[in-house]
Design a protein around this motif. Structure first.
Motif, PDB file in Angstrom:
ATOM      1  N   LEU A  95       0.835  -1.169  -0.077  1.00 54.97           N
ATOM      2  CA  LEU A  95       0.059  -0.240   0.150  1.00 54.97           C
ATOM      3  C   LEU A  95       1.116   1.311   0.107  1.00 54.97           C
ATOM      4  O   LEU A  95       0.474   2.281   0.207  1.00 54.97           O
ATOM      5  N   GLY A  96       2.244   1.372  -0.259  1.00 57.55           N
ATOM      6  CA  GLY A  96       3.017   2.305  -0.285  1.00 57.55           C
ATOM      7  C   GLY A  96       3.542   2.487   1.210  1.00 57.55           C
ATOM      8  O   GLY A  96       4.242   3.832   1.188  1.00 57.55           O
ATOM      9  N   LEU A  97       3.300   2.007   2.196  1.00 56.41           N
ATOM     10  CA  LEU A  97       3.958   2.376   3.371  1.00 56.41           C
ATOM     11  C   LEU A  97       5.227   1.777   3.787  1.00 56.41           C
ATOM     12  O   LEU A  97       5.332   0.502   3.267  1.00 56.41           O
ATOM     13  N   ASN A  98       6.156   2.257   4.627  1.00 54.87           N
ATOM     14  CA  ASN A  98       7.353   1.687   4.774  1.00 54.87           C
ATOM     15  C   ASN A  98       7.414   1.183   6.105  1.00 54.87           C
ATOM     16  O   ASN A  98       6.324   1.235   7.180  1.00 54.87           O
ATOM     17  N   VAL A  99       8.755   0.973   6.542  1.00 50.85           N
ATOM     18  CA  VAL A  99       8.859   0.317   7.829  1.00 50.85           C
ATOM     19  C   VAL A  99       8.657   1.030   9.059  1.00 50.85           C
ATOM     20  O   VAL A  99       7.985   1.043  10.071  1.00 50.85           O
ATOM     21  N   VAL A 100       8.932   2.425   8.843  1.00 59.14           N
ATOM     22  CA  VAL A 100       8.598   3.656   9.712  1.00 59.14           C
ATOM     23  C   VAL A 100       7.113   3.595  10.119  1.00 59.14           C
ATOM     24  O   VAL A 100       6.531   3.801  11.254  1.00 59.14           O
TER      25      VAL A 100
ATOM     26  N   LEU B 223       0.234  -8.406  22.052  1.00 57.53           N
ATOM     27  CA  LEU B 223       0.123  -9.338  20.837  1.00 57.53           C
ATOM     28  C   LEU B 223       1.450  -9.592  20.329  1.00 57.53           C
ATOM     29  O   LEU B 223       2.579  -8.959  20.316  1.00 57.53           O
ATOM     30  N   SER B 224       1.359 -10.870  19.519  1.00 56.51           N
ATOM     31  CA  SER B 224       2.468 -11.336  18.829  1.00 56.51           C
ATOM     32  C   SER B 224       3.058 -10.152  17.953  1.00 56.51           C
ATOM     33  O   SER B 224       4.414 -10.045  17.659  1.00 56.51           O
ATOM     34  N   SER B 225       2.069  -9.612  17.277  1.00 55.24           N
ATOM     35  CA  SER B 225       2.508  -8.584  16.280  1.00 55.24           C
ATOM     36  C   SER B 225       3.117  -7.258  17.014  1.00 55.24           C
ATOM     37  O   SER B 225       3.708  -6.492  16.016  1.00 55.24           O
ATOM     38  N   ASP B 226       2.713  -7.152  18.040  1.00 54.32           N
ATOM     39  CA  ASP B 226       3.479  -5.787  18.792  1.00 54.32           C
ATOM     40  C   ASP B 226       4.925  -6.287  19.129  1.00 54.32           C
ATOM     41  O   ASP B 226       6.286  -5.822  18.827  1.00 54.32           O
ATOM     42  N   GLU B 227       5.098  -7.610  20.039  1.00 50.52           N
ATOM     43  CA  GLU B 227       6.639  -8.157  20.173  1.00 50.52           C
ATOM     44  C   GLU B 227       7.629  -8.216  19.297  1.00 50.52           C
ATOM     45  O   GLU B 227       8.637  -7.952  19.232  1.00 50.52           O
TER      46      GLU B 227
ATOM     47  N   ALA C 202      16.210  -5.546  13.536  1.00 52.86           N
ATOM     48  CA  ALA C 202      17.217  -4.468  14.382  1.00 52.86           C
ATOM     49  C   ALA C 202      16.383  -3.113  13.942  1.00 52.86           C
ATOM     50  O   ALA C 202      16.573  -2.415  14.645  1.00 52.86           O
ATOM     51  N   GLU C 203      15.996  -3.122  12.591  1.00 55.11           N
ATOM     52  CA  GLU C 203      15.536  -1.579  11.981  1.00 55.11           C
ATOM     53  C   GLU C 203      14.231  -1.389  12.824  1.00 55.11           C
ATOM     54  O   GLU C 203      14.155  -0.138  13.208  1.00 55.11           O
ATOM     55  N   THR C 204      13.352  -2.344  12.960  1.00 53.72           N
ATOM     56  CA  THR C 204      12.173  -2.055  13.904  1.00 53.72           C
ATOM     57  C   THR C 204      12.343  -2.043  15.374  1.00 53.72           C
ATOM     58  O   THR C 204      11.773  -1.043  16.032  1.00 53.72           O
ATOM     59  N   ALA C 205      13.310  -2.798  15.837  1.00 48.41           N
ATOM     60  CA  ALA C 205      13.724  -2.411  17.450  1.00 48.41           C
ATOM     61  C   ALA C 205      14.463  -1.252  17.466  1.00 48.41           C
ATOM     62  O   ALA C 205      14.005  -0.628  18.732  1.00 48.41           O
ATOM     63  N   ALA C 206      15.140  -0.514  16.650  1.00 47.05           N
ATOM     64  CA  ALA C 206      15.684   0.720  16.897  1.00 47.05           C
ATOM     65  C   ALA C 206      14.602   1.769  16.959  1.00 47.05           C
ATOM     66  O   ALA C 206      14.595   2.464  17.723  1.00 47.05           O
TER      67      ALA C 206
END
Length: 270
Positions: free
Chosen positions: A120-125, A208-212, A219-223
Protein backbone atom coordinates in the motif's frame (compact mmCIF):
# COMPACT_ATOMS: atom_id res chain seq x y z
CA UNK A 1 -24.46 19.57 4.21
CA UNK A 2 -26.90 17.47 6.23
CA UNK A 3 -26.36 17.36 9.99
CA UNK A 4 -27.84 13.91 10.57
CA UNK A 5 -26.00 11.38 12.71
CA UNK A 6 -25.12 9.49 9.51
CA UNK A 7 -23.39 12.57 8.15
CA UNK A 8 -21.57 13.14 11.43
CA UNK A 9 -20.32 9.58 11.43
CA UNK A 10 -19.27 10.12 7.83
CA UNK A 11 -17.17 13.08 8.93
CA UNK A 12 -15.48 10.80 11.43
CA UNK A 13 -14.65 8.55 8.50
CA UNK A 14 -13.12 11.23 6.33
CA UNK A 15 -11.43 13.17 9.14
CA UNK A 16 -10.66 11.00 12.18
CA UNK A 17 -9.45 13.91 14.29
CA UNK A 18 -7.18 12.73 17.03
CA UNK A 19 -6.79 16.52 17.17
CA UNK A 20 -5.63 18.69 14.26
CA UNK A 21 -2.95 21.21 13.70
CA UNK A 22 0.60 20.55 12.60
CA UNK A 23 1.32 21.26 8.94
CA UNK A 24 3.41 18.37 7.73
CA UNK A 25 4.37 19.53 4.26
CA UNK A 26 3.30 16.17 2.78
CA UNK A 27 1.95 15.88 -0.79
CA UNK A 28 -1.74 15.18 -0.22
CA UNK A 29 -2.62 13.79 -3.63
CA UNK A 30 -6.07 15.32 -4.10
CA UNK A 31 -6.95 15.57 -0.41
CA UNK A 32 -6.51 18.77 1.55
CA UNK A 33 -7.30 20.01 5.08
CA UNK A 34 -9.53 22.87 3.86
CA UNK A 35 -11.86 20.60 1.84
CA UNK A 36 -14.97 21.50 3.92
CA UNK A 37 -14.15 25.16 4.57
CA UNK A 38 -16.90 26.43 2.23
CA UNK A 39 -19.44 23.60 2.12
CA UNK A 40 -19.33 22.92 5.87
CA UNK A 41 -17.23 25.55 7.70
CA UNK A 42 -17.83 24.00 11.11
CA UNK A 43 -16.99 20.43 10.05
CA UNK A 44 -13.99 20.09 12.36
CA UNK A 45 -15.85 21.53 15.33
CA UNK A 46 -18.78 19.17 14.68
CA UNK A 47 -16.52 16.14 14.48
CA UNK A 48 -14.55 17.11 17.59
CA UNK A 49 -17.77 17.63 19.55
CA UNK A 50 -19.32 14.31 18.49
CA UNK A 51 -16.08 12.38 19.03
CA UNK A 52 -15.58 13.97 22.45
CA UNK A 53 -19.10 12.91 23.45
CA UNK A 54 -18.55 9.39 22.15
CA UNK A 55 -15.22 8.99 23.97
CA UNK A 56 -16.68 10.36 27.19
CA UNK A 57 -19.38 7.70 26.97
CA UNK A 58 -17.02 4.88 25.93
CA UNK A 59 -13.24 5.34 26.18
CA UNK A 60 -12.60 2.52 23.68
CA UNK A 61 -14.18 4.65 20.95
CA UNK A 62 -10.92 6.58 20.51
CA UNK A 63 -9.08 3.40 19.58
CA UNK A 64 -12.00 2.28 17.43
CA UNK A 65 -11.79 5.46 15.35
CA UNK A 66 -8.06 5.01 14.78
CA UNK A 67 -8.68 1.45 13.63
CA UNK A 68 -11.61 2.63 11.50
CA UNK A 69 -9.25 4.99 9.70
CA UNK A 70 -6.89 2.05 9.19
CA UNK A 71 -9.70 -0.07 7.75
CA UNK A 72 -11.08 2.75 5.62
CA UNK A 73 -7.78 3.46 3.81
CA UNK A 74 -7.21 3.52 12.41
CA UNK A 75 -11.25 13.16 22.04
CA UNK A 76 -9.28 14.16 24.63
CA UNK A 77 -7.02 11.23 25.07
CA UNK A 78 -3.95 13.23 24.31
CA UNK A 79 -1.70 12.54 21.34
CA UNK A 80 -0.22 14.44 18.41
CA UNK A 81 -1.78 17.24 16.41
CA UNK A 82 -1.82 17.40 12.62
CA UNK A 83 -3.80 18.82 9.71
CA UNK A 84 -6.00 16.04 8.37
CA UNK A 85 -6.22 16.01 4.54
CA UNK A 86 -9.96 15.82 3.75
CA UNK A 87 -12.08 14.99 0.72
CA UNK A 88 -11.72 11.22 0.61
CA UNK A 89 -14.97 9.90 -0.84
CA UNK A 90 -16.69 6.62 0.02
CA UNK A 91 -16.31 3.71 -2.39
CA UNK A 92 -19.20 2.19 -4.30
CA UNK A 93 -18.34 -1.27 -3.04
CA UNK A 94 -16.59 -3.11 -0.23
CA UNK A 95 -14.69 -6.36 0.12
CA UNK A 96 -14.55 -8.23 3.41
CA UNK A 97 -12.04 -10.65 1.90
CA UNK A 98 -9.86 -7.80 0.68
CA UNK A 99 -9.93 -6.19 4.11
CA UNK A 100 -9.04 -9.44 5.84
CA UNK A 101 -6.18 -10.06 3.43
CA UNK A 102 -4.72 -6.56 3.63
CA UNK A 103 -5.07 -5.73 7.33
CA UNK A 104 -2.25 -7.17 9.49
CA UNK A 105 -3.46 -9.80 11.94
CA UNK A 106 -2.39 -10.10 15.62
CA UNK A 107 -0.38 -13.25 14.88
CA UNK A 108 1.23 -12.23 11.58
CA UNK A 109 5.00 -12.52 11.28
CA UNK A 110 6.98 -9.31 10.92
CA UNK A 111 7.87 -9.97 7.24
CA UNK A 112 4.16 -10.49 6.51
CA UNK A 113 3.21 -7.25 8.27
CA UNK A 114 5.90 -5.26 6.44
CA UNK A 115 4.86 -6.78 3.11
CA UNK A 116 1.21 -5.83 3.67
CA UNK A 117 2.25 -2.26 4.41
CA UNK A 118 4.59 -2.07 1.40
CA UNK A 119 1.80 -3.20 -0.94
CA UNK A 120 0.00 0.00 0.00
CA UNK A 121 3.02 2.26 -0.32
CA UNK A 122 3.91 2.38 3.39
CA UNK A 123 7.36 1.69 4.80
CA UNK A 124 8.95 0.26 7.95
CA UNK A 125 8.71 3.58 9.81
CA UNK A 126 4.97 3.58 9.10
CA UNK A 127 4.72 0.01 10.44
CA UNK A 128 6.30 0.84 13.79
CA UNK A 129 4.76 4.30 14.18
CA UNK A 130 1.22 3.17 13.36
CA UNK A 131 1.59 0.18 15.68
CA UNK A 132 1.84 2.82 18.39
CA UNK A 133 -1.90 3.27 17.99
CA UNK A 134 -2.02 0.31 20.37
CA UNK A 135 -1.25 2.74 23.16
CA UNK A 136 -5.05 2.95 23.45
CA UNK A 137 -7.69 0.29 22.97
CA UNK A 138 -8.39 -3.30 23.98
CA UNK A 139 -7.81 -6.78 22.60
CA UNK A 140 -9.74 -10.01 23.02
CA UNK A 141 -8.24 -13.00 24.80
CA UNK A 142 -8.52 -15.06 21.62
CA UNK A 143 -6.05 -12.71 19.90
CA UNK A 144 -3.12 -13.51 22.23
CA UNK A 145 -3.99 -16.75 24.06
CA UNK A 146 -1.37 -18.70 22.07
CA UNK A 147 1.30 -16.60 23.77
CA UNK A 148 0.15 -17.76 27.21
CA UNK A 149 -0.07 -21.52 26.64
CA UNK A 150 2.35 -23.16 24.27
CA UNK A 151 1.54 -26.13 22.07
CA UNK A 152 3.18 -28.73 24.33
CA UNK A 153 0.53 -28.04 26.94
CA UNK A 154 2.92 -27.45 29.85
CA UNK A 155 1.36 -24.08 30.63
CA UNK A 156 4.52 -22.10 29.92
CA UNK A 157 4.11 -18.68 28.32
CA UNK A 158 5.96 -17.25 25.33
CA UNK A 159 9.54 -16.67 26.51
CA UNK A 160 9.42 -13.07 25.26
CA UNK A 161 6.64 -12.24 27.76
CA UNK A 162 7.48 -10.95 31.22
CA UNK A 163 6.68 -13.78 33.65
CA UNK A 164 4.55 -11.74 36.04
CA UNK A 165 2.69 -10.10 33.16
CA UNK A 166 1.94 -13.49 31.61
CA UNK A 167 0.62 -14.78 34.93
CA UNK A 168 -1.63 -11.74 35.24
CA UNK A 169 -3.01 -12.29 31.75
CA UNK A 170 -3.71 -15.98 32.39
CA UNK A 171 -6.00 -15.03 35.28
CA UNK A 172 -8.44 -13.49 32.83
CA UNK A 173 -7.60 -15.52 29.74
CA UNK A 174 -7.89 -19.25 30.57
CA UNK A 175 -6.72 -22.04 28.30
CA UNK A 176 -10.30 -22.46 27.09
CA UNK A 177 -13.27 -20.12 27.34
CA UNK A 178 -13.31 -16.38 27.86
CA UNK A 179 -12.49 -15.69 24.21
CA UNK A 180 -14.11 -12.25 24.34
CA UNK A 181 -12.57 -11.12 27.62
CA UNK A 182 -10.93 -7.77 26.98
CA UNK A 183 -7.44 -6.60 27.96
CA UNK A 184 -5.80 -3.18 27.44
CA UNK A 185 -3.16 -3.10 24.73
CA UNK A 186 -1.26 -0.68 26.99
CA UNK A 187 -1.87 -1.78 30.58
CA UNK A 188 -0.07 1.21 32.13
CA UNK A 189 -2.02 4.12 30.59
CA UNK A 190 -4.80 2.43 28.57
CA UNK A 191 -6.86 5.61 28.06
CA UNK A 192 -4.00 8.00 27.24
CA UNK A 193 -2.29 8.40 23.90
CA UNK A 194 1.38 8.33 24.85
CA UNK A 195 4.51 6.23 24.24
CA UNK A 196 4.02 3.63 26.99
CA UNK A 197 3.20 1.08 24.30
CA UNK A 198 6.88 1.12 23.32
CA UNK A 199 8.09 1.19 26.92
CA UNK A 200 5.95 -1.88 27.57
CA UNK A 201 7.57 -3.70 24.65
CA UNK A 202 11.02 -3.06 26.11
CA UNK A 203 9.80 -4.53 29.41
CA UNK A 204 8.47 -7.72 27.78
CA UNK A 205 4.88 -6.57 28.26
CA UNK A 206 3.61 -6.21 24.72
CA UNK A 207 0.24 -7.93 24.46
CA UNK A 208 0.10 -9.18 20.88
CA UNK A 209 2.62 -11.22 18.95
CA UNK A 210 2.50 -8.55 16.23
CA UNK A 211 3.64 -6.06 18.89
CA UNK A 212 6.46 -8.18 20.29
CA UNK A 213 8.02 -8.97 16.88
CA UNK A 214 8.74 -5.27 16.33
CA UNK A 215 11.37 -5.52 19.06
CA UNK A 216 12.67 -9.06 18.68
CA UNK A 217 12.73 -9.92 14.98
CA UNK A 218 14.44 -7.07 13.14
CA UNK A 219 17.11 -4.57 14.14
CA UNK A 220 15.56 -1.73 12.14
CA UNK A 221 12.16 -1.98 13.83
CA UNK A 222 13.75 -2.57 17.24
CA UNK A 223 15.74 0.66 16.87
CA UNK A 224 12.50 2.57 16.18
CA UNK A 225 10.79 0.99 19.20
CA UNK A 226 13.65 2.14 21.41
CA UNK A 227 13.68 5.61 19.86
CA UNK A 228 9.93 6.09 20.40
CA UNK A 229 10.15 4.77 23.95
CA UNK A 230 12.83 7.36 24.69
CA UNK A 231 11.25 10.31 22.87
CA UNK A 232 7.47 10.77 22.88
CA UNK A 233 7.72 13.82 20.62
CA UNK A 234 9.53 11.79 17.95
CA UNK A 235 6.77 9.17 18.16
CA UNK A 236 4.06 11.82 17.85
CA UNK A 237 5.81 13.37 14.84
CA UNK A 238 6.17 10.04 13.04
CA UNK A 239 2.69 8.85 13.98
CA UNK A 240 1.10 12.03 12.61
CA UNK A 241 3.01 11.73 9.34
CA UNK A 242 2.15 8.04 9.02
CA UNK A 243 -1.54 8.75 9.59
CA UNK A 244 -1.42 11.22 6.70
CA UNK A 245 0.45 8.65 4.61
CA UNK A 246 -2.19 6.03 5.38
CA UNK A 247 -5.01 8.44 4.57
CA UNK A 248 -3.47 8.90 1.12
CA UNK A 249 -3.73 5.23 0.18
CA UNK A 250 -5.60 5.29 -3.17
CA UNK A 251 -8.12 7.99 -2.22
CA UNK A 252 -11.21 8.44 -4.36
CA UNK A 253 -11.76 12.13 -4.99
CA UNK A 254 -13.74 14.44 -7.26
CA UNK A 255 -16.41 12.50 -9.17
CA UNK A 256 -15.14 9.12 -7.94
CA UNK A 257 -17.17 7.20 -5.40
CA UNK A 258 -19.76 9.09 -3.37
CA UNK A 259 -20.30 10.84 -0.05
CA UNK A 260 -22.67 8.48 1.74
CA UNK A 261 -25.66 9.87 3.60
CA UNK A 262 -25.51 6.78 5.81
CA UNK A 263 -22.08 5.22 6.23
CA UNK A 264 -23.58 1.74 6.51
CA UNK A 265 -24.94 1.62 2.96
CA UNK A 266 -24.70 3.12 -0.49
CA UNK A 267 -26.88 6.10 -1.28
CA UNK A 268 -29.04 3.95 -3.58
CA UNK A 269 -29.89 1.77 -0.59
CA UNK A 270 -28.02 -1.34 -1.66
Amino acid sequence: MATSMGSLVLLCLVSPLLLPSVVLGHPWGGLFPQFYDHSCPKAKEIVQSIVAQAVAKETRMAASLVRLHFHDCFVKVGGPYWDVPLGRRDSLGASIQGSNNDIPAPNNTLPTIITKFKRLGLNVVDVVALSGGHTIGMSRCTSFRQRLYNQTGNGMADSTLDVSYAAQLRQGCPRSGGDNNLFPLDFVTPAKFDNFYYKNLLAGKGLLSSDEVLLTKRAETAALVKAYAADVNLFFQHFAQSMVNMGNISPQTGSQGEIRKNCRKLNNGH
